[in-house]
Design a protein around this motif. Structure first.
Motif, PDB file in Angstrom:
ATOM      1  N   LEU A  63     -35.241 -20.902 -81.585  1.00 15.61           N
ATOM      2  CA  LEU A  63     -34.928 -21.960 -80.615  1.00 15.61           C
ATOM      3  C   LEU A  63     -36.189 -22.720 -80.205  1.00 15.61           C
ATOM      4  CD1 LEU A  63     -32.300 -20.159 -78.348  1.00 15.61           C
ATOM      5  CD2 LEU A  63     -31.885 -21.927 -80.059  1.00 15.61           C
ATOM      6  N   ALA A  64     -37.286 -21.999 -79.996  1.00 12.83           N
ATOM      7  CA  ALA A  64     -38.535 -22.666 -79.615  1.00 12.83           C
ATOM      8  C   ALA A  64     -38.976 -23.651 -80.696  1.00 12.83           C
ATOM      9  CB  ALA A  64     -39.620 -21.623 -79.353  1.00 12.83           C
ATOM     10  N   GLY A  65     -38.793 -23.278 -81.953  1.00 15.41           N
ATOM     11  CA  GLY A  65     -39.153 -24.188 -83.035  1.00 15.41           C
ATOM     12  C   GLY A  65     -38.275 -25.428 -83.075  1.00 15.41           C
ATOM     13  N   LEU A  66     -36.987 -25.258 -82.779  1.00 11.77           N
ATOM     14  CA  LEU A  66     -36.054 -26.387 -82.851  1.00 11.77           C
ATOM     15  C   LEU A  66     -36.282 -27.403 -81.733  1.00 11.77           C
ATOM     16  CD1 LEU A  66     -32.770 -24.499 -83.836  1.00 11.77           C
ATOM     17  CD2 LEU A  66     -34.110 -26.076 -85.262  1.00 11.77           C
ATOM     18  N   VAL A  67     -36.810 -26.950 -80.589  1.00 16.50           N
ATOM     19  CA  VAL A  67     -36.999 -27.867 -79.459  1.00 16.50           C
ATOM     20  C   VAL A  67     -38.474 -28.226 -79.270  1.00 16.50           C
ATOM     21  CG1 VAL A  67     -34.965 -26.876 -78.343  1.00 16.50           C
ATOM     22  CG2 VAL A  67     -37.249 -26.054 -77.698  1.00 16.50           C
ATOM     23  N   ALA A  68     -39.302 -27.889 -80.232  1.00 14.02           N
ATOM     24  CA  ALA A  68     -40.750 -28.058 -80.061  1.00 14.02           C
ATOM     25  C   ALA A  68     -41.153 -29.507 -79.795  1.00 14.02           C
ATOM     26  CB  ALA A  68     -41.480 -27.520 -81.294  1.00 14.02           C
ATOM     27  N   THR A  69     -40.451 -30.468 -80.345  1.00 17.85           N
ATOM     28  CA  THR A  69     -40.827 -31.876 -80.160  1.00 17.85           C
ATOM     29  C   THR A  69     -40.053 -32.551 -79.032  1.00 17.85           C
ATOM     30  OG1 THR A  69     -39.201 -32.569 -81.826  1.00 17.85           O
ATOM     31  CG2 THR A  69     -41.440 -32.084 -82.601  1.00 17.85           C
ATOM     32  N   LEU A  84     -34.720 -18.683 -74.183  1.00 22.44           N
ATOM     33  CA  LEU A  84     -35.699 -19.769 -74.078  1.00 22.44           C
ATOM     34  C   LEU A  84     -37.080 -19.255 -73.678  1.00 22.44           C
ATOM     35  CD1 LEU A  84     -33.414 -22.380 -72.272  1.00 22.44           C
ATOM     36  CD2 LEU A  84     -33.834 -22.126 -74.726  1.00 22.44           C
ATOM     37  N   ALA A  85     -37.293 -17.972 -73.831  1.00 21.90           N
ATOM     38  CA  ALA A  85     -38.542 -17.362 -73.369  1.00 21.90           C
ATOM     39  C   ALA A  85     -39.766 -17.910 -74.092  1.00 21.90           C
ATOM     40  CB  ALA A  85     -38.468 -15.841 -73.550  1.00 21.90           C
ATOM     41  N   PRO A  90     -40.974 -27.974 -70.465  1.00 21.38           N
ATOM     42  CA  PRO A  90     -40.115 -27.755 -69.301  1.00 21.38           C
ATOM     43  C   PRO A  90     -38.654 -27.519 -69.695  1.00 21.38           C
ATOM     44  CG  PRO A  90     -40.646 -30.083 -69.532  1.00 21.38           C
ATOM     45  CD  PRO A  90     -41.474 -29.355 -70.534  1.00 21.38           C
ATOM     46  N   VAL A  91     -38.009 -26.651 -68.926  1.00 17.20           N
ATOM     47  CA  VAL A  91     -36.583 -26.375 -69.111  1.00 17.20           C
ATOM     48  C   VAL A  91     -35.871 -26.669 -67.795  1.00 17.20           C
ATOM     49  CG1 VAL A  91     -34.830 -24.634 -69.601  1.00 17.20           C
ATOM     50  CG2 VAL A  91     -37.005 -24.587 -70.840  1.00 17.20           C
ATOM     51  N   VAL A 110     -34.514 -35.687 -74.938  1.00 13.51           N
ATOM     52  CA  VAL A 110     -33.841 -34.583 -74.252  1.00 13.51           C
ATOM     53  C   VAL A 110     -33.017 -33.772 -75.266  1.00 13.51           C
ATOM     54  CG1 VAL A 110     -32.107 -33.939 -72.538  1.00 13.51           C
ATOM     55  CG2 VAL A 110     -33.735 -35.779 -72.054  1.00 13.51           C
ATOM     56  N   THR A 111     -33.185 -32.473 -75.214  1.00 14.74           N
ATOM     57  CA  THR A 111     -32.400 -31.559 -76.053  1.00 14.74           C
ATOM     58  C   THR A 111     -31.662 -30.587 -75.154  1.00 14.74           C
ATOM     59  OG1 THR A 111     -33.913 -31.657 -77.936  1.00 14.74           O
ATOM     60  CG2 THR A 111     -32.515 -29.711 -77.771  1.00 14.74           C
TER      61      THR A 111
END
Length: 207
Positions: A63-69, A84-85, A90-91, A110-111
């Protein structure tokens, strides 16, 4: 009201059954003999969704990789925090008492990350039913990028079997098969017209 209309409606009402007739639900309750995980992955890829594999242990990293940008990551109130750890940015949590505005959800970059209630393999469809890990329907409809996690044990073969697994069938549901797209104009496919232009699905195994 005209007399003719009154008479017609009276005749219709006179022939209306006193109670709703039973609807048979025993037709093809599921699709036997298929690997539901592989069929779902095949259908989602055919719909141009990004498909990713994970286990419970690797899910935070995927998940971190998919939202990195992404400039901002949005999550429904009940999305497990451990998912989302590893997200660096920001989350924002969308809570019932403090909902994120549509304008903020519609900002570039925004994702939204959600879970799902169940998936249908043969149609390549994810069903979200507004449970706490999925949130309001607007969360999965407004942001341009939607990342959705589906566990392998949430996948059914056919539509009746999937609907039978919904915890509360009276909840509003959102059915998602690939990124939002239309080919209404000159048969040219345009994505992101009525919803997310990007859909990434993480198919995760619990072990």
């Amino acid at each position: 009201m005209s007399s003719a209309r009154t008479e017609i409606l009276a005749r219709v009402r006179a022939h209306r059954p006193a109670s709703a007739p039973p609807v048979p639900r025993d037709y093809l309750p599921d699709v036997p003999g298929i690997d539901v995980v592989e069929v779902l992955v095949d259908r989602l890829a055919d719909y141009r969704a990004g498909v990713h594999r994970a286990s419970a242990a690797t899910l935070p990293g995927v998940l971190a990789g998919l939202v990195a940008t992404s400039s901002t990551v949005v999550a429904p109130p009940g999305l497990p925090a451990e998912w989302l750890a590893e997200v660096a940015g920001p989350v924002l949590r969308d809570f019932p008492g403090a909902p994120i505005s549509v304008a903020d959800l519609d900002r570039p970059g925004v994702t939204v990350v959600t879970g799902a209630a169940v998936a249908i393999a043969v149609t390549g469809t994810l069903i979200l039913d507004a449970a706490p890990d999925q949130g309001r329907r607007v969360l999965s409809l407004v942001p341009d990028h939607h990342v959705c996690v589906i566990w392998t044990d949430q996948i059914s073969g056919g539509v009746p079997a999937a609907l039978a697994r919904l915890a509360d069938p009276s909840r509003p549901i959102t059915l998602i098969s690939g990124p939002s797209a239309t080919s209404d104009i000159e048969l040219n496919r345009v994505e992101g017209v009525h919803g997310p232009r990007r859909l990434d699905v993480v198919v995760a195994a619990r072990s």
